[in-house]
Design a protein around this motif. Structure first.
Motif, PDB file in Angstrom:
ATOM      1  N   HIS A 169       0.825  -1.211   0.000  1.00  0.00           N
ATOM      2  CA  HIS A 169       0.000   0.000   0.000  1.00  0.00           C
ATOM      3  C   HIS A 169       0.857   1.258   0.000  1.00  0.00           C
ATOM      4  CE1 HIS A 169      -2.992  -2.990   1.574  1.00  0.00           C
ATOM      5  NE2 HIS A 169      -3.687  -2.388   0.624  1.00  0.00           N
ATOM      6  N   LEU A 170       0.339   2.259  -0.693  1.00  0.00           N
ATOM      7  CA  LEU A 170       1.075   3.492  -0.932  1.00  0.00           C
ATOM      8  C   LEU A 170       0.848   4.515   0.164  1.00  0.00           C
ATOM      9  CD1 LEU A 170       0.076   3.812  -4.690  1.00  0.00           C
ATOM     10  CD2 LEU A 170       2.291   3.007  -3.842  1.00  0.00           C
ATOM     11  N   VAL A 171       1.772   5.456   0.246  1.00  0.00           N
ATOM     12  CA  VAL A 171       1.615   6.692   1.007  1.00  0.00           C
ATOM     13  C   VAL A 171       1.476   7.823  -0.017  1.00  0.00           C
ATOM     14  CG1 VAL A 171       2.813   5.834   3.039  1.00  0.00           C
ATOM     15  CG2 VAL A 171       4.138   6.919   1.212  1.00  0.00           C
ATOM     16  N   PRO A 172       1.269   9.071   0.421  1.00  0.00           N
ATOM     17  CA  PRO A 172       0.987  10.125  -0.558  1.00  0.00           C
ATOM     18  C   PRO A 172       1.946  10.203  -1.740  1.00  0.00           C
ATOM     19  CG  PRO A 172       0.461  10.943   1.610  1.00  0.00           C
ATOM     20  CD  PRO A 172       1.056   9.575   1.803  1.00  0.00           C
ATOM     21  N   ALA A 173       3.244  10.067  -1.529  1.00  0.00           N
ATOM     22  CA  ALA A 173       4.194  10.197  -2.642  1.00  0.00           C
ATOM     23  C   ALA A 173       3.921   9.160  -3.720  1.00  0.00           C
ATOM     24  CB  ALA A 173       5.626  10.065  -2.122  1.00  0.00           C
ATOM     25  N   GLY A 174       3.693   7.921  -3.322  1.00  0.00           N
ATOM     26  CA  GLY A 174       3.427   6.875  -4.291  1.00  0.00           C
ATOM     27  C   GLY A 174       2.071   7.029  -4.957  1.00  0.00           C
ATOM     28  N   ALA A 175       1.059   7.394  -4.171  1.00  0.00           N
ATOM     29  CA  ALA A 175      -0.284   7.569  -4.722  1.00  0.00           C
ATOM     30  C   ALA A 175      -0.314   8.704  -5.744  1.00  0.00           C
ATOM     31  CB  ALA A 175      -1.270   7.844  -3.589  1.00  0.00           C
ATOM     32  N   ILE A 176       0.371   9.787  -5.445  1.00  0.00           N
ATOM     33  CA  ILE A 176       0.409  10.925  -6.369  1.00  0.00           C
ATOM     34  C   ILE A 176       1.129  10.543  -7.656  1.00  0.00           C
ATOM     35  CG2 ILE A 176       1.397  13.232  -6.705  1.00  0.00           C
ATOM     36  CD1 ILE A 176       0.734  13.749  -3.718  1.00  0.00           C
ATOM     37  N   ALA A 177       2.210   9.788  -7.547  1.00  0.00           N
ATOM     38  CA  ALA A 177       2.926   9.350  -8.748  1.00  0.00           C
ATOM     39  C   ALA A 177       2.015   8.509  -9.641  1.00  0.00           C
ATOM     40  CB  ALA A 177       4.167   8.560  -8.355  1.00  0.00           C
ATOM     41  N   CYS A 178       1.271   7.596  -9.051  1.00  0.00           N
ATOM     42  CA  CYS A 178       0.363   6.758  -9.831  1.00  0.00           C
ATOM     43  C   CYS A 178      -0.773   7.572 -10.429  1.00  0.00           C
ATOM     44  CB  CYS A 178      -0.192   5.635  -8.965  1.00  0.00           C
ATOM     45  SG  CYS A 178       1.042   4.400  -8.479  1.00  0.00           S
ATOM     46  N   ALA A 179      -1.354   8.471  -9.644  1.00  0.00           N
ATOM     47  CA  ALA A 179      -2.452   9.299 -10.144  1.00  0.00           C
ATOM     48  C   ALA A 179      -1.982  10.198 -11.282  1.00  0.00           C
ATOM     49  CB  ALA A 179      -3.027  10.136  -9.006  1.00  0.00           C
ATOM     50  N   ARG A 180      -0.770  10.727 -11.164  1.00  0.00           N
ATOM     51  CA  ARG A 180      -0.218  11.577 -12.228  1.00  0.00           C
ATOM     52  C   ARG A 180      -0.092  10.781 -13.530  1.00  0.00           C
ATOM     53  NH1 ARG A 180       3.095  16.066 -11.398  1.00  0.00           N
ATOM     54  NH2 ARG A 180       3.622  15.296  -9.297  1.00  0.00           N
ATOM     55  N   TYR A 181       0.425   9.565 -13.409  1.00  0.00           N
ATOM     56  CA  TYR A 181       0.573   8.717 -14.594  1.00  0.00           C
ATOM     57  C   TYR A 181      -0.784   8.435 -15.230  1.00  0.00           C
ATOM     58  CZ  TYR A 181       1.203   4.551 -17.431  1.00  0.00           C
ATOM     59  OH  TYR A 181       1.162   3.644 -18.470  1.00  0.00           O
ATOM     60  N   ILE A 182      -1.797   8.162 -14.419  1.00  0.00           N
ATOM     61  CA  ILE A 182      -3.128   7.860 -14.944  1.00  0.00           C
ATOM     62  C   ILE A 182      -3.713   9.072 -15.663  1.00  0.00           C
ATOM     63  CG2 ILE A 182      -5.505   7.366 -14.213  1.00  0.00           C
ATOM     64  CD1 ILE A 182      -4.128   5.541 -12.025  1.00  0.00           C
ATOM     65  N   ALA A 183      -3.607  10.247 -15.052  1.00  0.00           N
ATOM     66  CA  ALA A 183      -4.119  11.452 -15.702  1.00  0.00           C
ATOM     67  C   ALA A 183      -3.383  11.719 -17.011  1.00  0.00           C
ATOM     68  CB  ALA A 183      -3.986  12.643 -14.761  1.00  0.00           C
ATOM     69  N   TYR A 184      -2.059  11.588 -16.960  1.00  0.00           N
ATOM     70  CA  TYR A 184      -1.261  11.783 -18.180  1.00  0.00           C
ATOM     71  C   TYR A 184      -1.679  10.808 -19.275  1.00  0.00           C
ATOM     72  CZ  TYR A 184       2.645  11.159 -21.373  1.00  0.00           C
ATOM     73  OH  TYR A 184       3.405  11.010 -22.510  1.00  0.00           O
ATOM     74  N   SER A 185      -1.848   9.541 -18.913  1.00  0.00           N
ATOM     75  CA  SER A 185      -2.183   8.521 -19.906  1.00  0.00           C
ATOM     76  C   SER A 185      -3.565   8.743 -20.502  1.00  0.00           C
ATOM     77  CB  SER A 185      -2.096   7.134 -19.270  1.00  0.00           C
ATOM     78  OG  SER A 185      -0.784   6.864 -18.819  1.00  0.00           O
ATOM     79  N   LEU A 186      -4.511   9.212 -19.696  1.00  0.00           N
ATOM     80  CA  LEU A 186      -5.844   9.501 -20.218  1.00  0.00           C
ATOM     81  C   LEU A 186      -5.803  10.561 -21.309  1.00  0.00           C
ATOM     82  CD1 LEU A 186      -7.902   9.458 -16.900  1.00  0.00           C
ATOM     83  CD2 LEU A 186      -8.060   7.792 -18.755  1.00  0.00           C
ATOM     84  N   VAL A 187      -4.936  11.540 -21.142  1.00  0.00           N
ATOM     85  CA  VAL A 187      -4.774  12.565 -22.168  1.00  0.00           C
ATOM     86  C   VAL A 187      -3.977  12.022 -23.349  1.00  0.00           C
ATOM     87  CG1 VAL A 187      -3.707  14.784 -22.696  1.00  0.00           C
ATOM     88  CG2 VAL A 187      -5.006  14.492 -20.587  1.00  0.00           C
ATOM     89  N   ALA A 188      -2.875  11.325 -23.070  1.00  0.00           N
ATOM     90  CA  ALA A 188      -2.002  10.825 -24.129  1.00  0.00           C
ATOM     91  C   ALA A 188      -2.742   9.878 -25.072  1.00  0.00           C
ATOM     92  CB  ALA A 188      -0.794  10.128 -23.519  1.00  0.00           C
ATOM     93  N   GLN A 189      -3.692   9.118 -24.535  1.00  0.00           N
ATOM     94  CA  GLN A 189      -4.470   8.191 -25.355  1.00  0.00           C
ATOM     95  C   GLN A 189      -5.758   8.811 -25.883  1.00  0.00           C
ATOM     96  OE1 GLN A 189      -4.899   4.128 -24.024  1.00  0.00           O
ATOM     97  NE2 GLN A 189      -3.092   4.258 -22.716  1.00  0.00           N
ATOM     98  N   ASN A 190      -5.905  10.112 -25.697  1.00  0.00           N
ATOM     99  CA  ASN A 190      -7.096  10.824 -26.179  1.00  0.00           C
ATOM    100  C   ASN A 190      -8.388  10.266 -25.588  1.00  0.00           C
ATOM    101  OD1 ASN A 190      -5.713  12.676 -27.938  1.00  0.00           O
ATOM    102  ND2 ASN A 190      -5.436  10.977 -29.376  1.00  0.00           N
ATOM    103  N   VAL A 191      -8.297   9.816 -24.354  1.00  0.00           N
ATOM    104  CA  VAL A 191      -9.492   9.325 -23.673  1.00  0.00           C
ATOM    105  C   VAL A 191     -10.299  10.484 -23.114  1.00  0.00           C
ATOM    106  CG1 VAL A 191     -10.334   7.835 -21.811  1.00  0.00           C
ATOM    107  CG2 VAL A 191      -8.300   7.174 -23.114  1.00  0.00           C
ATOM    108  N   VAL A 192      -9.632  11.495 -22.593  1.00  0.00           N
ATOM    109  CA  VAL A 192     -10.302  12.695 -22.084  1.00  0.00           C
ATOM    110  C   VAL A 192      -9.688  13.918 -22.769  1.00  0.00           C
ATOM    111  CG1 VAL A 192     -10.721  11.604 -19.846  1.00  0.00           C
ATOM    112  CG2 VAL A 192      -8.730  13.097 -20.145  1.00  0.00           C
ATOM    113  N   PRO A 193     -10.426  15.023 -22.853  1.00  0.00           N
ATOM    114  CA  PRO A 193      -9.869  16.243 -23.441  1.00  0.00           C
ATOM    115  C   PRO A 193      -8.691  16.768 -22.625  1.00  0.00           C
ATOM    116  CG  PRO A 193     -12.269  16.374 -23.283  1.00  0.00           C
ATOM    117  CD  PRO A 193     -11.850  15.174 -22.495  1.00  0.00           C
ATOM    118  N   ALA A 194      -7.682  17.259 -23.303  1.00  0.00           N
ATOM    119  CA  ALA A 194      -6.460  17.709 -22.637  1.00  0.00           C
ATOM    120  C   ALA A 194      -6.725  18.846 -21.656  1.00  0.00           C
ATOM    121  CB  ALA A 194      -5.428  18.136 -23.674  1.00  0.00           C
ATOM    122  N   HIS A 195      -7.724  19.693 -21.947  1.00  0.00           N
ATOM    123  CA  HIS A 195      -7.938  20.848 -21.077  1.00  0.00           C
ATOM    124  C   HIS A 195      -8.571  20.462 -19.740  1.00  0.00           C
ATOM    125  CE1 HIS A 195     -11.961  20.595 -23.021  1.00  0.00           C
ATOM    126  NE2 HIS A 195     -12.398  21.124 -21.898  1.00  0.00           N
TER     127      HIS A 195
END
Length: 265
Positions: free
Chosen positions: A204-230
Motif C-alpha cells: 500500500h502506498l503513502v501520498p508520494a506513491g499515490a500521487i505518482a500513480c495518479a499523475r501517470y493515470i491522468a497523463y495517460s488519459l490525455v495521451a491516449q485521447n481518452v479525455v480532453p487535454a484541457h
C-alpha cells in the motif's frame, strides 16, 4: 472517446472501481493513501471523481456484492468508469480469487459492457507492482498474468488500457530497494500515531506513491485521447502541499462504503 461532459447536468464524472490501492482511505489508516484519493489533483472543475473502490475487493466480489450495480445505476452517458483489479484476484481464498484468463476477464467484461450499455466510457487500469524486493535486490513479479489478461481484454474489446503495472516496474527498478520505500507504507516505531509499534506494508502506498500513480493515470488519459487535454491540470507540478491529501473520518468512510452498494450479497 472524447467527451465534453455535456450529456448530463454538472461536471463529467469519473467513477473508480478498484481495491485498496485505489480507495479513499480513512483517518485511522493514514498515511496509507489510494491513488484514487489524490486523482482529483490532476483534474479541473469540469470533472468530478467518484471513488467507489473498496478495500479487499476483487473483480469478483466487487461485482457480486452489488458495488458495480450501484455504479451502473448512477452513471450517466458521457461519464467514465475506470476499473483496476488484480491484486486480490490473485489471492488464494476461494471466495476472492479469480483466474487471470478465466473468471477475472469474465467479471471485467461486466464493467466494460455495463458502462457501454449506458453510453459511458470504460477504461481498464492494471495495478502497480508491490515493493517486494528480495534480499538480493531483485524485484519479483507478483501479478503479471493479471496485467496481461487485462491488456488482452482491452484489445479484444477496444477499451483503453493504462499499463500502470509495467510503468511501476520501470519506476521501482530505477529507484532501487531503498529509494522505492518512501512510496510505500514503511514506518518505524513511534513514527506515526496510527502505528505506534511501526508497520511495514509493501503493498500500500503513502501520498508520494499515490500521487505518482495518479499523475501517470491522468497523463495517460490525455495521451491516449481518452479525455480532453484541457480537463487535466498539474501534470508538471513537482510537489503538492501535504494538507491537500485528506483522509475521511472513519464514520464517514464507513457510511460511504455501505452506501455505494446495491445491497447484493
Amino acid at each position: 472517446m472524447l467527451s465534453d461532459g455535456s450529456a448530463g447536468a454538472g461536471p463529467c464524472r469519473i467513477f473508480l472501481a478498484g481495491d485498496s490501492v485505489v480507495v479513499h482511505r480513512e483517518q485511522s489508516k493514514a498515511p496509507m493513501t489510494g491513488w484514487g484519493q489524490v486523482l482529483h489533483f490532476f483534474f479541473g472543475p469540469e470533472v468530478e471523481i467518484v471513488n467507489c473502490a473498496r478495500a479487499g475487493a476483487s473483480a469478483r466480489t466487487f461485482s457480486e456484492r452489488g458495488r458495480l450495480e450501484w455504479i451502473l445505476n448512477n452513471i450517466r452517458p458521457g461519464d467514465y468508469l475506470l476499473t483496476s483489479f488484480g491484486i486480490n484476484d490473485a489471492k488464494p481464498e476461494e471466495w476472492l480469487r479469480t483466474e487471470a484468463y478465466g473468471d477475472f476477464t469474465r467479471h471485467l467484461r461486466k464493467f466494460v459492457d455495463g458502462a457501454r450499455e449506458r453510453n459511458a466510457h470504460p477504461v481498464l487500469i492494471s495495478p502497480h507492482e508491490r515493493d517486494t524486493y528480495d534480499v538480493h535486490g531483485n524485484l519479483p513479479r507478483s501479478i503479471p498474468e493479471y496485467a496481461m489478461a487485462m491488456r488482452d481484454l482491452s484489445v479484444e474489446t477496444s477499451v483503453p488500457y493504462l499499463n500502470l503495472y509495467d510503468q511501476s516496474l520501470v519506476w521501482w527498478e530505477e529507484l532501487g530497494p531503498e529509494n522505492v520505500r518512501p512510496f510505500f507504507l514503511h514506518l518505524g516505531p513511534g513514527e506515526h500515531p496510527n502505528y505506534p509499534d511501526g508497520f511495514d506494508d509493501p503493498g500500500h502506498l503513502v501520498p508520494a506513491g499515490a500521487i505518482a500513480c495518479a499523475r501517470y493515470i491522468a497523463y495517460s488519459l490525455v495521451a491516449q485521447n481518452v479525455v480532453p487535454a484541457h480537463w487535466v491540470i498539474n501534470l508538471d507540478r513537482p510537489e503538492f502541499p501535504p494538507e491537500w491529501v485528506v483522509w475521511l473520518d472513519d464514520e464517514s468512510h464507513r457510511a460511504l462504503t455501505e452506501a455505494r452498494t446495491a445491497g447484493v450479497g
